[in-house]
Design an enzyme around this catalytic site. Structure first.
Site, mmCIF file in Angstrom:
data_model
loop_
_atom_site.group_PDB
_atom_site.id
_atom_site.type_symbol
_atom_site.label_atom_id
_atom_site.label_comp_id
_atom_site.label_asym_id
_atom_site.label_seq_id
_atom_site.Cartn_x
_atom_site.Cartn_y
_atom_site.Cartn_z
ATOM 1 N N GLY A 1 -76.078 -24.795 19.090
ATOM 2 C CA GLY A 1 -75.540 -24.890 17.555
ATOM 3 C C GLY A 1 -73.957 -25.270 17.959
ATOM 4 O O GLY A 1 -73.744 -26.052 18.741
ATOM 5 N N PHE A 2 -73.252 -24.760 16.926
ATOM 6 C CA PHE A 2 -71.759 -25.264 16.870
ATOM 7 C C PHE A 2 -71.148 -24.438 18.328
ATOM 8 O O PHE A 2 -70.368 -25.352 18.898
ATOM 9 C CB PHE A 2 -71.097 -24.638 15.859
ATOM 10 C CG PHE A 2 -71.252 -25.251 14.673
ATOM 11 C CD1 PHE A 2 -71.098 -26.467 14.074
ATOM 12 C CD2 PHE A 2 -72.073 -24.475 13.399
ATOM 13 C CE1 PHE A 2 -71.445 -27.290 13.173
ATOM 14 C CE2 PHE A 2 -72.460 -24.939 12.420
ATOM 15 C CZ PHE A 2 -71.947 -26.462 12.002
ATOM 16 N N ASP B 1 -72.436 -16.553 17.270
ATOM 17 C CA ASP B 1 -72.721 -15.498 16.370
ATOM 18 C C ASP B 1 -73.327 -14.198 17.015
ATOM 19 O O ASP B 1 -73.312 -13.118 16.772
ATOM 20 C CB ASP B 1 -73.804 -15.758 15.327
ATOM 21 C CG ASP B 1 -73.090 -16.669 14.036
ATOM 22 O OD1 ASP B 1 -71.881 -16.943 14.546
ATOM 23 O OD2 ASP B 1 -73.991 -16.940 13.253
ATOM 24 N N GLY C 1 -78.717 -22.817 23.701
ATOM 25 C CA GLY C 1 -78.675 -23.003 22.077
ATOM 26 C C GLY C 1 -77.552 -24.187 21.692
ATOM 27 O O GLY C 1 -76.619 -24.221 22.512
ATOM 28 N N ALA D 1 -69.295 -20.732 11.461
ATOM 29 C CA ALA D 1 -69.036 -21.809 12.385
ATOM 30 C C ALA D 1 -67.832 -22.073 12.990
ATOM 31 O O ALA D 1 -67.906 -22.300 14.246
ATOM 32 C CB ALA D 1 -69.638 -23.020 11.464
ATOM 33 N N GLU E 1 -74.603 -19.746 -2.449
ATOM 34 C CA GLU E 1 -74.908 -21.343 -2.650
ATOM 35 C C GLU E 1 -76.158 -21.456 -3.071
ATOM 36 O O GLU E 1 -76.343 -22.560 -3.844
ATOM 37 C CB GLU E 1 -74.495 -21.850 -1.452
ATOM 38 C CG GLU E 1 -72.942 -21.824 -1.199
ATOM 39 C CD GLU E 1 -72.449 -22.377 0.097
ATOM 40 O OE1 GLU E 1 -71.294 -22.682 0.286
ATOM 41 O OE2 GLU E 1 -73.198 -22.138 1.185
ATOM 42 N N VAL F 1 -86.242 -20.290 26.187
ATOM 43 C CA VAL F 1 -85.764 -19.528 26.986
ATOM 44 C C VAL F 1 -86.428 -18.064 26.888
ATOM 45 O O VAL F 1 -86.215 -17.642 25.844
ATOM 46 C CB VAL F 1 -84.187 -19.285 27.273
ATOM 47 C CG1 VAL F 1 -83.688 -18.342 28.398
ATOM 48 C CG2 VAL F 1 -83.645 -20.709 27.670
#
Lengths: 440, 440
Positions: free
Chosen positions: B20-21, B307, B18, B324, B178, B86
């Site tokens: 991501g952040f 997460d 992954g 995040a 948003e 994966v």
């Protein structure tokens, strides 16, 4: 359901099919005319096609070169924008059908649906050799290019890796030349340091041209110059090369088989099939043979503008080429003819013939190089590239696009890195053998 | 084929799943460590998810918020980037499988695959109520929004037109808020003048929240403020609203049926299914319950970051939120633990527990408005929006992105027009009744 146009109305219905360069100019030319205009396109945007290869080669994003048609005509109140596909045209009843469902009457019709790829009867090549005409085409090619390098990185078999790093571009016109140059640029400059196991600069980029020179619409000296520049960059050029087979493993040029996982098509141009549906005379490329005023023989209220029109310029009898400036000029011409007919009741016989003003032509070759031919003045190298850049920025429709494309180019020029190296949409890498990802 | 890692090697293999952040921070934290790192992701880019709603609402292009992973780690020579999925992890054998084909051994594993949508067991809602987690999701939602207005423009039936102009957003967290604000902004400001027959500002945008307030992770005063701002903008808010049905014609909230052609899902979060495949204990949201050092119980060489981790902060025992900044901090923590183990041979029992430093949270509400909660300091309106903008620009990874996103925002702010109003990919307008496109 049929919408009947009110023919007694003082405002004739002008229907324009296609929001390319020609269609846009027709509509803009009718801005102050007392007509109702409808512009129909299957996309909601006008595409600035000359820069499409830069989307395919990760330099620009689609939104940099595509502009909502509604936004363009926001303030022109006599225009309706219709998102749809024209599926049938009945010239005798003066009406057309959208999406097989809705009939619309017209007083004037302008067909400006341009051209698509021709695989010269080998339509099965489409799957393995996509062309570059739409945003979706460009994103598809971008995906293939990026996946090719990803797959090569993890390919242990040398021959297979070579095939993944071999890119064949069929067709040595401006699109093929620009695609080949940009591709080579990516392989050599942009991404080389990003890979660990494969030297992307060894990527083989081959441009196959059936004629004895590339860019044959240019002066032979410029063709030769472009060829030298491309070869210096590392692009292999095959002149007099006839592609005889394409499959998912490679191509056959004449009798020579070349293993290549990436084949892109920039060769044949076939006029939009809507031309054929009119039931009038076509030329060999499927274009509608129009009268000197661009109207369809027998139907003075129906015009063809842009790449779909087969016409010679009235001043020198030379065929008008299928290029953006010609399309724009045809659009302007048609708008003028319609306005004269409405305002001054000019009889059909007195219509002015279309006259093409050749303002020159240009093509880029890799980074910061180009060729340009302006009224017989020939330019090459960096100067030509500056001219190319400025003229393309000038013709981009919105200020936003001019600003962002210019900044993108400046950034890429200075930092040698393109901004849109994304694999989007569905995909499946074609390798199943991985290198040990954490070698000791 | 199996690649066996050389366990006698002085360089342990660290595999991160992954990009991501969390995953990015793990890899960056190991920049100077004597390890081989492999980062595996199913995309070739890191996505800056906090701005994804701006791609869905035509303000930004994908390339503005997505960055090639290879480019990010170009100069970090101990990193391999692998494009793949994966499909299996075997903790006992310390190996994992990519794309059902290739096994890779690891000495350390970090699973940082984040979360996806949960439809609370109603997976069939996915088709009519897409969520917003990936670039492809965002482009899908963008297409639906733009098509809704196109279809409404040509719809003669009033009830049908109303349904096309009704947008239901399920979930009143930051994404829902948003999305609703930006959508209302488009309808009222961006596109109103582009349409001829429909007043896009009458578009009904409804935010449905199951709780008694929106943005429930914020202070109640900020929730109330955000709700007032949204309502002033024209967004309808349904608190305590339970969605009981979704189909292609609309939704049912409790017993009330609302006709709506556009439903977007911003409600449930479900941990990545890879968590479940580990065969260890999960919490109700499917997240892996980790030890205080973020390792998986029984497997001190396997960590969860971001997460997908269910953990409480060691200082106050409060659950760490799925945001995040928490993901970044977890990534940094895991990198530190691994480095200490390798360099100082720190025993597992002495590992520091993860401590979450809450730096505050913020959310935008329409144009130039936001709420922010920074260490108990609460900000609203334009000031909060400026803070929001600055912090998001700061955290965008590349200078290019900072520059282009900032210019995009400035341009949109000044000229009130977004730059990416394109319908791309395949589509078929859902109307077959057209208005007379050229009314007299």
């Amino acid at each position: 359901m049929k919408n009947s146009a009110n023919l007694a109305s003082p405002r004739p219905n002008v229907v324009v099919i296609g929001a390319g360069f020609a269609g846009l100019r027709v509509v803009q030319g009718l801005a102050k005319a007392c007509v109702n205009v409808a512009i129909i396109d299957r996309h909601n945007y006008h595409l600035f096609q000359p820069l499409l290869y830069q989307v395919a080669t990760t330099a620009l994003s689609p939104a940099d070169i595509a502009f909502p048609i509604r936004r363009i005509f926001r303030s022109q109140k006599n225009v309706e924008c219709v998102l749809g596909d024209v599926t049938q045209i009945d010239l005798n009843r003066s009406c057309l059908t959208i999406d097989n469902a809705q009939e619309i009457d017209f007083d004037y019709l302008i067909v400006a649906t341009g051209a698509t790829h021709s695989y010269f009867g080998k339509e099965e090549w489409l799957r393995n050799a996509p062309g570059l005409k739409t945003i979706d085409d460009a994103l598809q090619i971008r995906k293939r290019i990026l996946l090719a390098f990803e797959e090569a990185e993890n390919e242990l078999d040398e021959a297979a890796q070579r095939a993944k790093l071999t890119f064949i571009i069929v067709g040595g016109g401006p699109t093929g030349v620009e695609l080949a140059g940009a591709l080579r640029q990516i392989a050599v400059k942009e991404i080389q340091k990003d890979y660990r196991h494969v030297d992307t600069s060894t990527a083989r980029i081959m441009l196959v041209e059936a004629n004895d020179r590339i860019l044959k619409s240019f002066h032979p000296k410029l063709s030769a110059h472009a060829m030298r520049d491309l070869e210096k960059l590392g692009v292999e050029i095959r002149l007099n090369g006839r592609v005889t087979a394409i499959d998912d493993q490679g191509v056959k040029i004449g009798d020579e088989r070349i293993d290549a996982n990436n084949v892109f098509w920039a060769a044949g141009v076939l006029a939009s099939p809507l031309g054929k549906s009119l039931g009038v005379e076509l030329d060999r490329a499927g274009r509608v043979i129009v009268k000197p005023d661009l109207s369809v023989p027998g139907y003075p209220n129906v015009f063809i503008a842009g790449d779909l029109a087969s016409v010679t310029s009235s001043d020198n009898n030379k065929p008008v080429p299928g290029v953006a400036p010609a399309a724009m000029q045809m659009g302007e011409h048609v708008a003028k003819v319609i306005k004269q007919e409405i305002l001054s009741k000019l009889p059909v016989e007195k219509r002015a013939p279309f006259q093409y003003r050749d303002k020159g032509s240009m093509a880029t070759i890799g980074k910061a190089k180009a060729i340009a031919d302006i009224h017989g003045w020939r330019f090459t190298g960096f100067i030509a590239w500056l001219m190319w850049s400025m003229i393309h920025l000038m013709f981009l429709i919105t200020f936003r696009a001019k600003l962002f494309v210019m900044l993108n180019w400046a950034y890429t020029y200075i930092f040698q890195t393109t901004g849109a190296r994304l694999i989007t949409g569905e995909f499946k890498p074609r390798i199943r053998k991985f290198r040990d990802v954490t070698p000791n």
